[in-house]
Design a protein around this motif. Structure first.
Motif, mmCIF file in Angstrom:
data_model
loop_
_atom_site.group_PDB
_atom_site.id
_atom_site.type_symbol
_atom_site.label_atom_id
_atom_site.label_comp_id
_atom_site.label_asym_id
_atom_site.label_seq_id
_atom_site.Cartn_x
_atom_site.Cartn_y
_atom_site.Cartn_z
ATOM 1 N N VAL A 114 -0.200 8.292 17.251
ATOM 2 C CA VAL A 114 -0.955 7.313 16.495
ATOM 3 C C VAL A 114 -1.089 6.072 17.370
ATOM 4 C CG1 VAL A 114 -1.040 6.034 14.340
ATOM 5 C CG2 VAL A 114 0.312 8.114 14.479
ATOM 6 N N THR A 115 -2.279 5.472 17.429
ATOM 7 C CA THR A 115 -2.386 4.213 18.160
ATOM 8 C C THR A 115 -2.370 3.063 17.172
ATOM 9 O OG1 THR A 115 -4.766 4.477 18.163
ATOM 10 C CG2 THR A 115 -3.597 5.065 20.170
ATOM 11 N N ARG A 122 14.451 -7.809 19.486
ATOM 12 C CA ARG A 122 13.931 -6.585 18.870
ATOM 13 C C ARG A 122 15.065 -5.755 18.291
ATOM 14 N NH1 ARG A 122 9.939 -5.837 23.896
ATOM 15 N NH2 ARG A 122 8.205 -7.074 23.107
ATOM 16 N N VAL A 137 15.913 -6.111 14.688
ATOM 17 C CA VAL A 137 15.015 -5.612 13.654
ATOM 18 C C VAL A 137 14.904 -4.096 13.675
ATOM 19 C CG1 VAL A 137 12.709 -5.829 12.706
ATOM 20 C CG2 VAL A 137 13.737 -7.745 13.878
ATOM 21 N N ARG A 161 13.322 2.956 13.244
ATOM 22 C CA ARG A 161 13.837 2.183 12.110
ATOM 23 C C ARG A 161 15.358 2.242 12.099
ATOM 24 N NH1 ARG A 161 9.377 4.297 9.698
ATOM 25 N NH2 ARG A 161 10.436 6.267 9.341
ATOM 26 N N GLU A 162 15.995 1.124 11.674
ATOM 27 C CA GLU A 162 17.456 1.087 11.639
ATOM 28 C C GLU A 162 18.021 2.088 10.648
ATOM 29 O OE1 GLU A 162 18.063 -3.103 10.987
ATOM 30 O OE2 GLU A 162 18.672 -3.355 13.077
ATOM 31 N N LYS A 166 5.555 8.806 0.207
ATOM 32 C CA LYS A 166 4.791 8.318 1.361
ATOM 33 C C LYS A 166 3.298 8.474 1.101
ATOM 34 C CE LYS A 166 7.594 7.185 4.756
ATOM 35 N NZ LYS A 166 7.511 5.788 5.123
ATOM 36 N N GLN A 223 2.586 -1.141 1.177
ATOM 37 C CA GLN A 223 3.939 -1.084 0.631
ATOM 38 C C GLN A 223 3.911 -1.085 -0.890
ATOM 39 O OE1 GLN A 223 6.468 -4.054 2.361
ATOM 40 N NE2 GLN A 223 6.487 -3.062 4.349
ATOM 41 N N ASN A 252 15.546 -4.840 7.338
ATOM 42 C CA ASN A 252 14.118 -5.065 7.556
ATOM 43 C C ASN A 252 13.286 -3.872 7.139
ATOM 44 O OD1 ASN A 252 14.400 -7.604 9.110
ATOM 45 N ND2 ASN A 252 15.583 -6.246 10.410
ATOM 46 N N ASP A 253 13.971 -2.742 6.912
ATOM 47 C CA ASP A 253 13.224 -1.507 6.704
ATOM 48 C C ASP A 253 12.737 -1.378 5.276
ATOM 49 O OD1 ASP A 253 14.060 -1.217 9.192
ATOM 50 O OD2 ASP A 253 15.128 0.672 8.920
ATOM 51 N N ILE A 286 5.594 -3.379 15.411
ATOM 52 C CA ILE A 286 6.912 -3.320 14.766
ATOM 53 C C ILE A 286 6.811 -3.417 13.237
ATOM 54 C CG2 ILE A 286 9.119 -4.542 14.546
ATOM 55 C CD1 ILE A 286 9.166 -4.902 17.502
ATOM 56 N N PRO A 287 6.040 -4.360 12.679
ATOM 57 C CA PRO A 287 5.904 -4.376 11.219
ATOM 58 C C PRO A 287 5.451 -3.028 10.653
ATOM 59 C CG PRO A 287 4.991 -6.376 12.120
ATOM 60 C CD PRO A 287 5.405 -5.542 13.289
ATOM 61 N N ASN A 288 4.554 -2.344 11.357
ATOM 62 C CA ASN A 288 4.091 -1.063 10.843
ATOM 63 C C ASN A 288 5.152 0.021 10.959
ATOM 64 O OD1 ASN A 288 1.422 -1.027 9.697
ATOM 65 N ND2 ASN A 288 0.730 -1.813 11.660
ATOM 66 N N ARG A 335 5.756 11.025 13.532
ATOM 67 C CA ARG A 335 4.580 10.293 14.013
ATOM 68 C C ARG A 335 5.022 9.273 15.057
ATOM 69 N NH1 ARG A 335 0.072 10.073 11.032
ATOM 70 N NH2 ARG A 335 -0.013 7.831 10.829
ATOM 71 N N VAL A 386 8.553 -0.569 10.632
ATOM 72 C CA VAL A 386 9.546 -0.780 9.581
ATOM 73 C C VAL A 386 8.942 -0.521 8.207
ATOM 74 C CG1 VAL A 386 10.965 -2.387 10.896
ATOM 75 C CG2 VAL A 386 9.140 -3.268 9.492
ATOM 76 N N SER A 387 7.646 -0.623 8.086
ATOM 77 C CA SER A 387 7.048 -0.336 6.797
ATOM 78 C C SER A 387 6.713 1.150 6.673
ATOM 79 C CB SER A 387 5.850 -1.252 6.584
ATOM 80 O OG SER A 387 4.712 -0.560 6.301
ATOM 81 N N GLY A 388 7.034 1.935 7.700
ATOM 82 C CA GLY A 388 6.997 3.392 7.547
ATOM 83 C C GLY A 388 5.674 4.063 7.850
ATOM 84 N N ASN A 389 4.772 3.377 8.588
ATOM 85 C CA ASN A 389 3.495 4.024 8.870
ATOM 86 C C ASN A 389 3.582 5.029 10.012
ATOM 87 O OD1 ASN A 389 2.334 2.690 6.827
ATOM 88 N ND2 ASN A 389 1.478 1.059 8.075
ATOM 89 N N GLU A 397 0.413 2.059 21.871
ATOM 90 C CA GLU A 397 -0.656 1.065 21.904
ATOM 91 C C GLU A 397 -1.932 1.651 22.490
ATOM 92 O OE1 GLU A 397 -0.107 -2.104 24.597
ATOM 93 O OE2 GLU A 397 -1.602 -3.390 23.676
#
Lengths: 239, 295, 268
Positions: free
Chosen positions: A65-66, A94, A97, A203-204, B125, B94, B116-117, A73-75, A24, A77-80, A28
């Motif tokens: 995905v928009t 950046r 993170v 993601r890292e 998921k 989450q 951070n992940d 970025i938060p979305n 995915r 790292v949270s896997g969306n 923006e």
């Protein structure tokens, strides 16, 4: 019987698709020419073509995905979604993170746009509009000029028109087409080199995907197809 | 949409407008009105149910339950809804994935928080990354509904809590005199009567809920404000067949009209509901209705 | 850098005093608490002034809406309908737009394009409309017995309104008005979020919270801090309005006072 065979074949096919994970891509959708929504409401632009080509080369199924810029970025790292491809400059903050692929555009200078006839403006002693929380906003604050922040890029340009601000500072490839089409607006000669080039953000913990996209970008650089895209959409210097 | 729309540059006036207003993007705008109405239709009963649970908990005789109810009402009401929306949806998402992760992948050895992940196994998921886009959109919409319901549930709980106290004490005493248990008196006497006391508060809450819907775009749902901003912003000819200057004012004007009409319709409907609910109630309005019927 | 030093540097940053540049890296909790708290000054400024001014206009509107002559009644009804019937979000948009256009007409309007005055005007109109509706309802539900008693004592006209009708209406409206005050206070976070621009990084609590969320990429610290501040101040509002409520009802017997506080709330 024939029907049955067909169905099983279709099942096997779709199972094969399911094995190759869908990736995915988050963007923006409000930042032409990099990414924007076309008249049909679909993601379009330089990054749309680039992303589709990269996915084809890496043999991935990709989906667009928009997402709002503020929470992009938060979305991630949270896997969306799995990758950001949204005109995001590679910066040190950046990098702490998320991870970036190699850059797929040359560093894009930022430009000032003013009302036509006001080209003699001294930007260090002027009111400069910028979008809230962008590298340009931080730059103006550093420079010591009067910074005025707006929530959307549209509002920054209206601010110049209405006289609220003397100039707006934004990416040159965003401002150039606007200045070209509107006789009452023009760009200053002075550019600012603020960001690095633009890369895809991942993601890292997702090293494998980063390498896949990195390789795909390299192959596009090697055979010159990336340069073609850059020229087509006019997003800065070629490689 | 129309056959003559293939080359918009040659059009002008009304034909241009008819093509412009029927682009795929505009269709998405019209569709998003449906999204907003659907959200209201689902959120209102959910918030009401949550409010009922909250209010019942707050007046419970079991102390921890009562604290919990009052805590919920006080905390959520104390926070501006925007601030709540900005972090709660990600937290909720989450949380759900964390629970599913614990259930589905018990042998997972890697940590969930890696720097951070936030990494859960792919089976946990929500929805699965292989799921089609519309499922993702429905899930996002669902999260928005839950978030709205939690916020407005707290306000509804506050209103219902007041309404339960407003039912005349004599009514409960009579029920007890007839030998009803606490539970029976609550369900058979208190609950049927409290609505008329709660209605003014609930109608106002409904009005506030309508006006909170422009915040939907903060929750990642592409709502009317998102599309109005997107469509209204100045467009250059390079990226669209329908270039125009900054037209946000006209789009926002349309939204303004939508909200005003919707408010007016709601007012009329709620007025009728109040009349209906007043029937047979031991209040001044109910008394007036009774008199009007007998004379 | 010690926390005390941070407070000195950034405590009044939202008003333009102290360090010119916001923190760039190595964000500490202390910085987040200080700057978000500093932005809170704007929220308090908007809420207090809009409420005070709104209280006066709301009373005038409530009386006008109850007037017999349509010259007074119609404008009041429309004013209340438009401001109660549309989202504040859209009101800010049009407010800013209108002040910008007026600025072109006359320089008198220049200060109105800044949040400090322009947003205050929008909030002031908004809260006036909501409060007027509450006061209007309260004026109509003043007990008939009170009015008859006033007549019997020979009160009439303005004196009757000022001494009997208005104080009773305020008593009736107070719980609902408390809720309106809380809502308005919460609504102040919309000012810089959508609508008015922030000059020289001087913004309200939400502005700084989203600054930190953007720089640290972690929404779970700044927004809960913001929420915590707001919960505390909401409790303060409830406390102050509760004291005023006690004062308004001081002549009533103890049990009647209690009942008034928990009357079904006509919340916004």
């Amino acid at each position: 019987m024939k029907n049955l065979i067909l169905t099983t074949a279709a099942l096997a096919l779709s199972a094969g698709f399911a094995m190759a994970d869908t990736v995915r891509l988050g963007t923006e959708g409000a930042y032409p020419p990099f990414n924007f929504l076309n008249d049909d409401g679909e993601v379009d632009g330089f990054e749309r073509e680039l992303g589709d080509e990269l996915c084809a080369r890496a043999e991935l199924t990709c989906e667009w995905v928009t997402n709002d810029w503020d929470s992009i970025i938060p979305n991630l790292v949270s896997g969306n979604y799995d990758a950001i491809i949204a005109g995001m400059s590679i910066t040190d903050e950046r990098e702490e993170v998320i991870d970036f692929t190699q850059n797929y555009t040359q560093p894009d200078p930022s430009a000032y746009m003013v009302l036509a006839g006001n080209e003699g403006l001294d930007v260090t002693d002027a009111v400069i509009a910028a979008q809230t929380n962008t590298i340009q906003a931080a730059f103006v604050a550093d420079m010591g000029a009067q910074l005025v922040e707006f929530a959307t890029p549209d509002e920054t340009i209206s601010a110049v028109r209405s006289g609220e601000a003397d100039a707006v500072l934004a990416d040159k490839s965003y401002l150039a087409p606007i200045a070209e089409e509107n006789a009452d607006l023009s760009l200053l000669d002075r550019d600012e080199l603020i960001g690095g080039g633009i890369g895809m953000g991942l993601r890292e913990s997702d090293e494998e995907l980063r390498e896949t996209f990195d390789a795909a970008i390299q192959s596009m650089k090697d055979d010159g197809s990336l340069n073609e895209l850059i020229e087509k959409w006019d997003v800065g210097e070629t490689f | 949409m129309f056959s003559y729309c293939t080359d918009p540059d040659t059009l002008s006036g009304l034909t241009w407008l008819s093509c412009y207003l029927t682009t795929g993007k505009h269709m998405a705008l019209y569709g998003s009105f449906g999204t907003v109405l659907l959200l209201l239709a689902i959120t209102a009963p959910t918030a009401l149910a949550l409010g009922f649970v909250g209010a019942s908990a707050a007046r419970s005789h079991i102390a921890p339950l009562s604290w919990l109810g009052k805590f919920y009402i006080a905390i959520v009401r104390g926070v501006p809804d925007i601030a709540f929306f900005l972090f709660f949806v990600i937290a909720l998402d989450q949380g759900i994935e964390y629970l599913r992760h614990k259930l589905r992948c018990p042998d997972w050895s890697e940590p969930i928080r890696q720097g951070n992940d936030f990494v859960v196994c792919s089976a946990a998921k929500m929805p699965l990354s292989t799921a089609p886009q519309w499922l993702h959109e429905i899930y996002g919409f669902g999260l928005a509904v839950v978030t709205f319901a939690i916020v407005f549930g707290a306000f509804a709980a506050n209103v219902l809590f007041g309404a339960m106290r407003a039912v005349p004490r004599a009514q409960i005493e009579t029920a007890e005199a007839y030998g009803m248990s606490r539970r029976q008196a609550f369900w058979r006497v208190l609950v049927p009567q409290m609505w008329i006391y709660a209605l003014p508060g609930l109608s106002n809450l409904w009005m506030v809920l309508i006006k909170a819907t422009p915040l939907l775009f903060l929750l990642g749902v592409e709502d009317i404000v998102y599309w109005a901003r997107e469509l209204g912003g100045a467009k250059t000819a390079r990226f669209t067949s329908y270039p125009h200057p900054d037209w946000r004012m006209w789009y926002f004007l349309a939204l303004l009209v939508f909200y005003l009409v919707f408010t007016r319709v709601s007012e009329v409907a709620l007025e009728r509901l109040t009349r209906r609910l007043s029937r047979g109630q031991a209040t001044a309005a109910g008394e007036a209705l009774r008199k009007a019927a007998t004379t | 850098m010690s926390c005390w030093q941070t407070i000195q540097d950034y405590g009044l940053r939202s008003l333009g005093y102290g360090e010119r540049l916001l923190p760039r890296s190595d964000f500490t909790l202390c910085q987040q608490f200080t700057l978000i708290g500093s932005g809170l000054l704007w929220n308090i400024y908007f809420a207090v002034l809009a409420l005070l001014a709104g209280f006066v206009l709301a009373n005038a509107l409530a009386v006008a809406k109850g007037a017999k002559t349509p010259i007074l009644r119609k404008p009041a009804e429309w004013f209340i309908f438009v401001f109660r019937g549309s989202p504040l979000f859209i009101q800010f948009f049009f407010g800013y737009f209108l002040f910008l256009s007026l600025k072109g007409v006359s320089p008198v309007f220049t200060p109105f394009t800044s949040a400090a005055l322009g947003a205050l005007v929008v909030l002031f109109f908004n809260t006036s409309a909501y409060s007027a509706e509450i006061f209007h309802g309260a004026l109509r539900s003043v007990p008939k017995g009170d009015l008859e008693a006033a007549d019997a004592y020979g009160f009439s006209g303005l004196a009757r309104f000022r001494r009997i009708v208005w104080p009773t209406a305020m008593r009736l409206a107070w719980p609902a008005y408390t809720n309106e005050a809380i809502f308005l206070f919460h609504a102040t976070v919309l000012v810089f979020f959508s609508g008015f621009p922030a000059w020289q990084q001087k913004g309200d609590a939400l502005y700084y919270a989203s600054y930190f969320a953007d720089k640290t990429f972690n929404p779970f610290i700044p927004y809960p801090i913001l929420a915590g501040y707001f919960i505390l101040l909401t409790l303060l509002i409830i406390g102050i309005f509760g004291l005023i409520n006690r004062h308004l009802n001081r002549h009533l017997p103890q049990d009647a006072r209690q009942r008034l506080r928990f009357r079904p709330n006509l919340i916004r």
